[in-house]
Design a protein around this motif. Structure first.
Motif, PDB file in Angstrom:
ATOM      1  N   SER A 242      -6.546   4.505  -6.236  1.00 30.56           N
ATOM      2  CA  SER A 242      -7.425   5.578  -6.162  1.00 30.56           C
ATOM      3  C   SER A 242      -8.705   5.400  -4.944  1.00 30.56           C
ATOM      4  CB  SER A 242      -8.005   6.032  -7.454  1.00 30.56           C
ATOM      5  OG  SER A 242      -8.971   5.152  -7.989  1.00 30.56           O
ATOM      6  N   ARG A 243      -8.982   4.273  -4.702  1.00 27.33           N
ATOM      7  CA  ARG A 243     -10.057   3.990  -3.917  1.00 27.33           C
ATOM      8  C   ARG A 243      -9.721   2.986  -2.723  1.00 27.33           C
ATOM      9  NH1 ARG A 243     -15.409   5.443  -5.273  1.00 27.33           N
ATOM     10  NH2 ARG A 243     -15.384   7.172  -6.605  1.00 27.33           N
ATOM     11  N   GLY A 244     -10.252   3.146  -1.462  1.00 22.12           N
ATOM     12  CA  GLY A 244     -10.015   2.068  -0.577  1.00 22.12           C
ATOM     13  C   GLY A 244      -8.649   2.360   0.206  1.00 22.12           C
ATOM     14  N   GLN A 245      -7.757   3.236  -0.116  1.00 23.78           N
ATOM     15  CA  GLN A 245      -6.468   3.452   0.762  1.00 23.78           C
ATOM     16  C   GLN A 245      -6.059   4.610   0.364  1.00 23.78           C
ATOM     17  OE1 GLN A 245      -3.151   1.649  -2.481  1.00 23.78           O
ATOM     18  NE2 GLN A 245      -3.588   0.725  -0.728  1.00 23.78           N
ATOM     19  N   SER A 246      -5.345   5.235   1.344  1.00 26.81           N
ATOM     20  CA  SER A 246      -4.795   6.724   1.286  1.00 26.81           C
ATOM     21  C   SER A 246      -3.491   6.657   0.368  1.00 26.81           C
ATOM     22  CB  SER A 246      -4.018   7.306   2.670  1.00 26.81           C
ATOM     23  OG  SER A 246      -3.173   6.063   3.082  1.00 26.81           O
ATOM     24  N   PHE A 247      -3.464   7.781  -0.204  1.00 24.89           N
ATOM     25  CA  PHE A 247      -2.429   8.358  -1.178  1.00 24.89           C
ATOM     26  C   PHE A 247      -1.652   9.500  -1.065  1.00 24.89           C
ATOM     27  CE2 PHE A 247      -6.439   9.515  -3.509  1.00 24.89           C
ATOM     28  CZ  PHE A 247      -6.259  10.855  -3.700  1.00 24.89           C
ATOM     29  N   ALA A 248      -0.667   9.814  -1.322  1.00 23.78           N
ATOM     30  CA  ALA A 248       0.202  11.045  -1.116  1.00 23.78           C
ATOM     31  C   ALA A 248      -0.059  11.871  -2.478  1.00 23.78           C
ATOM     32  CB  ALA A 248       1.637  10.794  -0.685  1.00 23.78           C
ATOM     33  N   SER A 257       6.938  26.868  -1.453  1.00 23.22           N
ATOM     34  CA  SER A 257       7.563  25.637  -1.093  1.00 23.22           C
ATOM     35  C   SER A 257       6.786  24.433  -1.690  1.00 23.22           C
ATOM     36  CB  SER A 257       8.033  25.213   0.246  1.00 23.22           C
ATOM     37  OG  SER A 257       6.929  25.288   1.016  1.00 23.22           O
ATOM     38  N   VAL A 258       7.381  23.178  -1.945  1.00 19.91           N
ATOM     39  CA  VAL A 258       6.632  21.918  -2.269  1.00 19.91           C
ATOM     40  C   VAL A 258       5.882  21.372  -0.935  1.00 19.91           C
ATOM     41  CG1 VAL A 258       6.599  19.813  -3.229  1.00 19.91           C
ATOM     42  CG2 VAL A 258       7.865  21.589  -4.439  1.00 19.91           C
ATOM     43  N   GLN A 259       4.881  21.103  -0.604  1.00 24.11           N
ATOM     44  CA  GLN A 259       4.425  20.479   0.486  1.00 24.11           C
ATOM     45  C   GLN A 259       3.727  19.114   0.121  1.00 24.11           C
ATOM     46  OE1 GLN A 259       5.350  21.297   3.612  1.00 24.11           O
ATOM     47  NE2 GLN A 259       6.449  23.169   2.799  1.00 24.11           N
ATOM     48  N   LEU A 260       3.188  18.348   1.086  1.00 26.19           N
ATOM     49  CA  LEU A 260       2.670  17.093   0.983  1.00 26.19           C
ATOM     50  C   LEU A 260       1.202  17.004   1.868  1.00 26.19           C
ATOM     51  CD1 LEU A 260       4.197  13.832   0.271  1.00 26.19           C
ATOM     52  CD2 LEU A 260       2.691  14.038   2.434  1.00 26.19           C
ATOM     53  N   ALA A 261       0.449  16.135   1.361  1.00 26.21           N
ATOM     54  CA  ALA A 261      -0.701  15.815   2.009  1.00 26.21           C
ATOM     55  C   ALA A 261      -1.241  14.427   1.617  1.00 26.21           C
ATOM     56  CB  ALA A 261      -1.969  16.748   1.961  1.00 26.21           C
ATOM     57  N   ASN A 262      -1.830  13.730   2.578  1.00 20.78           N
ATOM     58  CA  ASN A 262      -2.388  12.349   2.022  1.00 20.78           C
ATOM     59  C   ASN A 262      -3.889  12.743   2.084  1.00 20.78           C
ATOM     60  OD1 ASN A 262      -0.787   9.572   2.376  1.00 20.78           O
ATOM     61  ND2 ASN A 262       0.255  11.349   2.825  1.00 20.78           N
ATOM     62  N   ALA A 263      -4.653  11.865   1.250  1.00 22.11           N
ATOM     63  CA  ALA A 263      -6.097  11.887   0.982  1.00 22.11           C
ATOM     64  C   ALA A 263      -6.595  10.609   0.738  1.00 22.11           C
ATOM     65  CB  ALA A 263      -6.317  12.813  -0.262  1.00 22.11           C
ATOM     66  N   ILE A 264      -7.831  10.283   1.015  1.00 17.48           N
ATOM     67  CA  ILE A 264      -8.654   9.144   0.751  1.00 17.48           C
ATOM     68  C   ILE A 264      -9.873   9.689   0.077  1.00 17.48           C
ATOM     69  CG2 ILE A 264      -9.862   7.326   1.781  1.00 17.48           C
ATOM     70  CD1 ILE A 264      -7.956   7.275   4.229  1.00 17.48           C
ATOM     71  N   ALA A 265     -10.162   9.030  -1.058  1.00 15.65           N
ATOM     72  CA  ALA A 265     -11.300   9.323  -1.666  1.00 15.65           C
ATOM     73  C   ALA A 265     -12.731   8.865  -1.162  1.00 15.65           C
ATOM     74  CB  ALA A 265     -11.328   8.732  -3.075  1.00 15.65           C
ATOM     75  N   PRO A 266     -13.928   9.330  -1.355  1.00 21.09           N
ATOM     76  CA  PRO A 266     -15.058   8.821  -0.748  1.00 21.09           C
ATOM     77  C   PRO A 266     -15.126   7.221  -1.267  1.00 21.09           C
ATOM     78  CG  PRO A 266     -15.507  11.093  -2.025  1.00 21.09           C
ATOM     79  CD  PRO A 266     -13.896  10.496  -2.073  1.00 21.09           C
ATOM     80  N   PHE A 311      -9.184  -3.651   7.171  1.00 19.63           N
ATOM     81  CA  PHE A 311      -9.998  -2.422   7.571  1.00 19.63           C
ATOM     82  C   PHE A 311     -10.772  -1.875   6.524  1.00 19.63           C
ATOM     83  CE2 PHE A 311      -7.086  -2.975  11.332  1.00 19.63           C
ATOM     84  CZ  PHE A 311      -8.005  -2.463  12.354  1.00 19.63           C
ATOM     85  N   THR A 312     -11.569  -0.886   6.715  1.00 18.53           N
ATOM     86  CA  THR A 312     -12.186   0.004   5.834  1.00 18.53           C
ATOM     87  C   THR A 312     -11.714   1.344   5.971  1.00 18.53           C
ATOM     88  OG1 THR A 312     -14.199  -1.480   5.286  1.00 18.53           O
ATOM     89  CG2 THR A 312     -14.183   0.726   4.633  1.00 18.53           C
ATOM     90  N   PHE A 313     -11.274   1.881   4.862  1.00 20.87           N
ATOM     91  CA  PHE A 313     -10.646   3.191   5.199  1.00 20.87           C
ATOM     92  C   PHE A 313     -11.500   4.448   4.837  1.00 20.87           C
ATOM     93  CE2 PHE A 313      -7.114   0.209   5.219  1.00 20.87           C
ATOM     94  CZ  PHE A 313      -6.364   0.591   6.567  1.00 20.87           C
ATOM     95  N   GLY A 314     -11.455   5.742   5.440  1.00 18.59           N
ATOM     96  CA  GLY A 314     -11.768   6.808   4.885  1.00 18.59           C
ATOM     97  C   GLY A 314     -13.486   7.160   5.162  1.00 18.59           C
ATOM     98  N   PRO A 315     -14.008   8.301   4.870  1.00 18.63           N
ATOM     99  CA  PRO A 315     -15.346   8.795   4.986  1.00 18.63           C
ATOM    100  C   PRO A 315     -16.131   7.806   3.837  1.00 18.63           C
ATOM    101  CG  PRO A 315     -14.062  10.655   4.906  1.00 18.63           C
ATOM    102  CD  PRO A 315     -13.292   9.366   4.511  1.00 18.63           C
ATOM    103  N   GLU A 316     -17.412   7.696   4.186  1.00 20.03           N
ATOM    104  CA  GLU A 316     -18.268   7.226   2.902  1.00 20.03           C
ATOM    105  C   GLU A 316     -18.710   8.233   2.345  1.00 20.03           C
ATOM    106  OE1 GLU A 316     -22.579   4.870   2.751  1.00 20.03           O
ATOM    107  OE2 GLU A 316     -21.737   5.259   4.600  1.00 20.03           O
ATOM    108  N   GLN A 317     -18.867   9.406   2.528  1.00 20.42           N
ATOM    109  CA  GLN A 317     -19.256  10.499   1.634  1.00 20.42           C
ATOM    110  C   GLN A 317     -18.810  11.799   1.563  1.00 20.42           C
ATOM    111  OE1 GLN A 317     -23.927  10.881   1.651  1.00 20.42           O
ATOM    112  NE2 GLN A 317     -24.042   8.969   2.944  1.00 20.42           N
ATOM    113  N   GLY A 318     -17.254  11.541   1.508  1.00 23.62           N
ATOM    114  CA  GLY A 318     -16.634  12.830   1.311  1.00 23.62           C
ATOM    115  C   GLY A 318     -15.129  12.460   1.418  1.00 23.62           C
ATOM    116  N   TRP A 319     -14.424  13.526   1.035  1.00 19.12           N
ATOM    117  CA  TRP A 319     -12.996  13.243   0.955  1.00 19.12           C
ATOM    118  C   TRP A 319     -12.584  13.356   2.208  1.00 19.12           C
ATOM    119  CZ3 TRP A 319      -9.781  12.189  -3.268  1.00 19.12           C
ATOM    120  CH2 TRP A 319     -10.443  12.071  -4.497  1.00 19.12           C
TER     121      TRP A 319
END
Length: 462
Positions: A242-248, A257-266, A311-319
């Motif tokens: 849930s933290r430190g990497q992307s997930f689908a 339809s069913v669609q997909l996105a990837n997210a990275i938590a703050p 590497f460090t992934f994603g924004p620090e203070q946002g999704w």
């Protein structure tokens, strides 16, 4: 089978084997106009034409047909859908009596050649209670996040191979190693018409939502229609943190339809201090880039770090939210709606286990605080989303994007050096322009007054 281009016959179409029948065009020269343009200009070198062939059927039968690289085909006077993208997933069906039948298709292409392939196969007879069909699990699957499955939407791609009988009475049960951990929600009233392909949405719901699921999840969906055979379909859901990497994650699109996105938590919890929740970096990918690759491109490591430093992934203070939508220019029209639906789904996900409990939501995303970015085709998507939703946009950063289809290479020219232009009235042309004029983002750029933005032109960026 033979074809015609601007009044000139084309040859080189070959029959590969009797089952299935492959009709393929092998890079012949189509017309003198193409020959005269060594660089195959898309603005001048486009050509229209027809391909025509014959099929002999030795007895009345139901056939399934797949034509790749074409938009549509006719068998006699029966119009059948084709697959211009050549994805090899879509078939359609037709019933033909004994005798000789004509297959034809209108083509339009640029350059020196047009390639396509049609496959035709005989379908088992079947009856109303045993209609021949096939199915497979769709490619868009959610990840298990820290042992939780906050979104369980998947799709089953179903094809009715019969030309007369309808599939009805859908039944889906779970089985396999971890099937007992889930219930499945689906529409039991679904019907699949003769020759139809359907992407049927269903949802996997953990029986104990707060109990950690095994990793990975492996189960079997047992799918059947009425008294037809049961088809077992394997489903494998990978695991992510849930933290430190992307997930689908998956969600229902406005079109159903069913669609997909990837997210990275703050990376930190400080965004909980923002009034109304955490902002969202909405990033649009370019052609050929997956949602995961787009999300994972937001990474850094300290200057001078060794190659082995992670590497460090994603924004620090946002999704971070990286949606996707199949197809060319997929951020216009329905693609734009898909991207915003991905953000809305992220708002719900950010309050579900493992990020919250539905009531206490320390990291809940705010769909009205968007930082919009994208590259290439995604740069156009960023322009497009920001100009359409300026009230939700804090800032925008399109990279190497294009403003409208008319300025994107030579692939989307409309009524420029087109032989058909002189045959279309100005009134009809203006109506056709109006159908996509809102995709020319320079017309709407004034909507961004007051928003922060930075544009990087194609010629200045690498």
């Amino acid at each position: 089978m033979e074809g015609e281009c601007s009044g000139r016959p084309c040859r080189g179409l070959q029959r590969a084997s009797p089952s299935p029948l492959h009709l393929q065009c092998h890079g012949m020269t189509w017309c003198p106009l193409s020959e005269a343009w060594q660089f195959c200009s898309g603005k001048v070198g486009q050509f229209p034409g027809w391909v025509v062939g014959e099929i002999y059927v030795d007895e009345p039968t139901s056939l399934r047909v797949q034509c790749l690289g074409l938009r549509a085909v006719w068998i006699n006077d029966i119009l059948l859908s084709a697959d211009v993208y050549g994805r090899e997933d879509s078939w359609t069906s037709v019933w033909l009596p004994e005798g000789l039948h004509v297959l034809r298709s209108r083509i339009r292409a640029k350059g020196q050649s047009k390639q396509f392939r049609c496959s035709i196969e005989k379908v088992a007879a079947g009856d109303e209670d045993s209609v021949p069909w096939s199915g497979r699990v769709g490619p868009l699957l959610p990840d298990v996040i820290d042992g939780a499955l906050p979104t369980g939407w998947i799709s089953i791609l179903m094809s009715n191979h019969h030309a007369e009988h309808t599939l009805h009475g859908l039944s889906v049960r779970t089985g396999g190693s971890h099937g007992h951990l889930f219930t499945v929600e689906y529409d039991s009233t679904l019907q699949v018409a003769p020759g139809q392909d359907v992407a049927a949405p269903l949802r996997l719901v953990p029986i104990a939502p707060t109990t950690a699921l095994p990793c990975p999840v492996d189960l079997t969906l047992k799918v059947s229609f009425g008294n037809s055979r049961m088809l077992p379909l394997a489903v494998a859901l990978p695991c992510r943190l849930s933290r430190g990497q992307s997930f689908a994650y998956t969600f229902r699109d406005p079109d159903g339809s069913v669609q997909l996105a990837n997210a990275i938590a703050p990376r930190t919890d400080s965004c909980r201090l923002h009034s109304g929740g955490c902002p969202v970096l909405l990033t649009f990918h370019g052609t050929g880039v997956s949602a995961r690759s787009q999300a994972d491109s937001y990474k850094f490591k300290p200057s001078g770090s060794a190659d082995t430093t992670p590497f460090t992934f994603g924004p620090e203070q946002g999704w971070l939210c990286a949606p996707t939508r199949h197809g060319a220019h997929n951020w216009e029209f329905g693609g734009r709606e898909t991207a915003m639906a991905a953000v809305d789904a992220l708002v719900v996900l950010s309050c579900a286990h493992p990020f919250g409990d539905g009531t206490l939501c320390p990291l809940q995303a705010n769909a009205n605080k968007l930082l919009i970015a994208g590259h290439s085709m995604g740069g156009h998507g960023a322009w497009h989303a920001a100009t359409f939703y300026p009230d939700r946009t804090l800032a925008a950063m399109p990279l190497a994007g294009w403003l409208g289809k008319q300025t994107y290479g030579d692939a989307n020219v409309f009524y420029r050096h087109d032989v058909g232009e002189s045959f279309v009235s100005p009134e009809v042309q203006s109506m056709q322009y109006a159908t996509f004029a809102d995709n020319d983002v320079d017309r709407l750029a004034s909507n961004l007054q007051g928003c922060g933005w930075r544009d990087c032109h194609t010629l200045l960026c690498t």
